[in-house]
Design an enzyme around this catalytic site. Sequence first.
Site, PDB file in Angstrom:
ATOM      1  N   LYS A   7      41.000  41.592  24.110  1.00 23.39           N
ATOM      2  CA  LYS A   7      40.994  42.919  24.728  1.00 23.39           C
ATOM      3  C   LYS A   7      40.720  44.034  23.746  1.00 23.39           C
ATOM      4  O   LYS A   7      40.195  45.084  24.111  1.00 23.39           O
ATOM      5  CB  LYS A   7      42.320  43.182  25.458  1.00 23.39           C
ATOM      6  CG  LYS A   7      42.490  42.321  26.688  1.00 23.39           C
ATOM      7  CD  LYS A   7      43.494  42.910  27.652  1.00 23.39           C
ATOM      8  CE  LYS A   7      43.520  42.101  28.937  1.00 23.39           C
ATOM      9  NZ  LYS A   7      44.639  42.476  29.802  1.00 23.39           N
ATOM     10  N   LYS A  41      35.933  31.033  37.693  1.00 23.94           N
ATOM     11  CA  LYS A  41      37.131  31.182  38.520  1.00 23.94           C
ATOM     12  C   LYS A  41      36.992  32.375  39.461  1.00 23.94           C
ATOM     13  O   LYS A  41      36.413  33.385  39.088  1.00 23.94           O
ATOM     14  CB  LYS A  41      38.334  31.448  37.605  1.00 23.94           C
ATOM     15  CG  LYS A  41      39.226  30.265  37.464  1.00 23.94           C
ATOM     16  CD  LYS A  41      40.556  30.479  36.778  1.00 23.94           C
ATOM     17  CE  LYS A  41      41.030  31.844  36.414  1.00 23.94           C
ATOM     18  NZ  LYS A  41      42.424  31.842  35.935  1.00 23.94           N
ATOM     19  N   LYS A  47      39.878  38.783  40.335  1.00 23.92           N
ATOM     20  CA  LYS A  47      40.155  40.079  40.960  1.00 23.92           C
ATOM     21  C   LYS A  47      39.082  41.094  40.619  1.00 23.92           C
ATOM     22  O   LYS A  47      38.856  42.041  41.353  1.00 23.92           O
ATOM     23  CB  LYS A  47      41.482  40.633  40.415  1.00 23.92           C
ATOM     24  CG  LYS A  47      42.713  39.919  40.890  1.00 23.92           C
ATOM     25  CD  LYS A  47      43.915  40.446  40.111  1.00 23.92           C
ATOM     26  CE  LYS A  47      45.186  39.743  40.539  1.00 23.92           C
ATOM     27  NZ  LYS A  47      46.291  40.004  39.605  1.00 23.92           N
TER      28      LYS A  47
END
Length: 327
Positions: free
Chosen positions: A110, A191, A194
């Site tokens: 990140k 996958k 979201k």
Amino acid sequence: MRVFSGVQPTGNIHIGNYLGALRQFVELQAEHACIYCIVDLHAITVPKDATRLRENILDVAALYMAVGVDPKKSIIFVQSDVPGHAELAWILMCNTYTGELSRMTQFKEKSRGNESAPAGLFTYPVLMAADILLYDADIVPVGSDQRQHIEICRDIAIRVNNRHGKVFVVPDGRFLKEGARIMSLDNPTAKMSKSAENPLSRISLLDDAAKIRKSIMKSTTDSDGIIRFDPENKPGVSNLLNICSAFSGLPIPDIEKKYEGVGYGAFKKELAELTVDALTPIRARYDEIRRSEALREALADGAERANEIAVRTMARVRDFFGLGAKR
Ligand code: AMP
Ligand code: TRP
């Protein structure tokens, strides 16, 4: 046994989250004392719009209740409503090495060496350790992407116990079964997520019937026309079989047999109806709970019950560390 898990207050909760995590949270409450925390302090490690964050917190809480987490059995609460989390995190930070935090893969991914990455992103795993240790949790159900965070939580707990005595319960991770790993509908080698740009790549728990049908009918398959489970060579069809099995409770070989000689279009149509039927009652319960006073009451009651446990732990922690003037 006490179970603790944290969930980020983010939108777009999809059937992968439901089948891979939420459903197991509901099952655990039959046997254990469960505490489910909506981790808003973790959410602000990335800048968030205040109005949006508050809405997301309530959305996630309502969704948990809609899928069957019972606020009478389990504690559902919001992290920042209990001050002990931030307080314990500081004490644990003083017992965590900067070296071990810089080895966390999530931080490395990140921050990517960016000098303006927030310090909170760096200390994220320590706040997560505080969440868990504050409640003397024995079991922490999480996705396997959280393995490293559970490991550092255990390391910190063991280190503090070695220095100060039996301060903390050392928790165990319970890594959620990956069996029902749900893949993206437009790219079945990734996958379901979201954050994917294409909304048709996922089925969100709150999608209406038309959106569910469209996502399934447009999902990527292959051109050989045979309904067979073979994730390597037929990832799209295999993913649909997985979803079908999860919602119908039928084993995959039974489904293959049932659809022998049937075309993809007809199979998709039936799967769409099955999915609509599975999600419609969840959405109806969600709509009702989200609007009700009961939601706020459940969270207020959850915060109170969580805080009672947290206050006891913090008194013990302060004692072990020699903090404060009061005893
Ligand atoms: P996240 O979307 O990363 O916040 O996911 C929360 C939890 O949902 C994870 O820890 C996983 O256990 C589960 N999960 C997320 N995506 C999937 C997926 N595509 N299939 C199965 N489980 C998933
Ligand atoms: N880091 C977890 C995630 O992103 C969320 C989390 C925060 C958590 N605190 C926790 C999970 C404590 C389990 C226990 O999924």
